[in-house]
Design a protein around this motif. Structure first.
Motif, PDB file in Angstrom:
ATOM      1  N   UNK A   1      -8.208  -8.310  -0.758  1.00  0.00           N
ATOM      2  CA  UNK A   1      -6.749  -8.437  -0.704  1.00  0.00           C
ATOM      3  C   UNK A   1      -6.164  -7.822  -1.969  1.00  0.00           C
ATOM      4  N   UNK A   2      -5.430  -6.743  -1.819  1.00  0.00           N
ATOM      5  CA  UNK A   2      -4.786  -6.081  -2.944  1.00  0.00           C
ATOM      6  C   UNK A   2      -3.302  -6.400  -2.856  1.00  0.00           C
ATOM      7  N   UNK A   3      -2.795  -7.031  -3.900  1.00  0.00           N
ATOM      8  CA  UNK A   3      -1.435  -7.578  -3.875  1.00  0.00           C
ATOM      9  C   UNK A   3      -0.725  -7.257  -5.180  1.00  0.00           C
ATOM     10  N   UNK A   4       0.501  -6.757  -5.095  1.00  0.00           N
ATOM     11  CA  UNK A   4       1.347  -6.583  -6.274  1.00  0.00           C
ATOM     12  C   UNK A   4       2.046  -7.911  -6.552  1.00  0.00           C
ATOM     13  N   UNK A   5       2.150  -8.284  -7.833  1.00  0.00           N
ATOM     14  CA  UNK A   5       2.749  -9.565  -8.171  1.00  0.00           C
ATOM     15  C   UNK A   5       3.677  -9.454  -9.369  1.00  0.00           C
ATOM     16  N   UNK A   6       4.610 -10.397  -9.425  1.00  0.00           N
ATOM     17  CA  UNK A   6       5.453 -10.645 -10.594  1.00  0.00           C
ATOM     18  C   UNK A   6       5.413 -12.144 -10.838  1.00  0.00           C
TER      19      UNK A   6
END
Length: 126
Positions: free
Chosen positions: A81-86
């Protein structure tokens, strides 16, 4: 406790929602027994108590996570699972910080057909 999660792609959103609600037990329910993670400081931790301390610290710092799923790759009962986060969080000086990054997380399908995280790496390839 969450119901059986039949689509690994929703794990990052369930993580986000539980964390933002301050539900440490809800976040921990998304992890397989013996799971581990790399912390934002780069330390590798494993096991329920270490994960509880890490997640609890984020909740205590009023962490507010936003996840945007980039890729879910599934094969042989395992998912990447590749996820962009803030992550908005209280900084040491009292102000809010908002670091960003991309995760490279691994989940596996359990015997009940549900998916759980086995490894979280919020630092992605760093």
């Amino acid at each position: 406790m969450f119901p059986v999660i039949t689509d690994p792609a929703i794990l990052p959103i369930l993580f986000q929602d539980a964390l933002n609600a301050g539900d440490v037990d809800g976040v921990l329910a998304l992890f397989a027994p013996g799971a581990g993670m790399r912390t934002a400081a780069g330390e590798h931790i494993a096991g329920t108590e270490a994960l509880r301390a890490e997640i609890g610290g984020t909740v205590a710092a009023r962490g507010r996570l936003t996840n945007v799923q980039r890729h879910t790759l599934v094969g042989a009962g395992t998912a990447l699972l590749v996820t962009d986060w803030t992550m908005e969080i209280d900084g040491p000086g009292g102000g809010r910080l908002a670091p960003t990054g991309t995760t490279a997380n691994i989940a596996r399908r359990d015997a009940d057909g549900g998916w759980r995280f086995t490894v979280l790496n919020p630092l992605g390839t760093a």
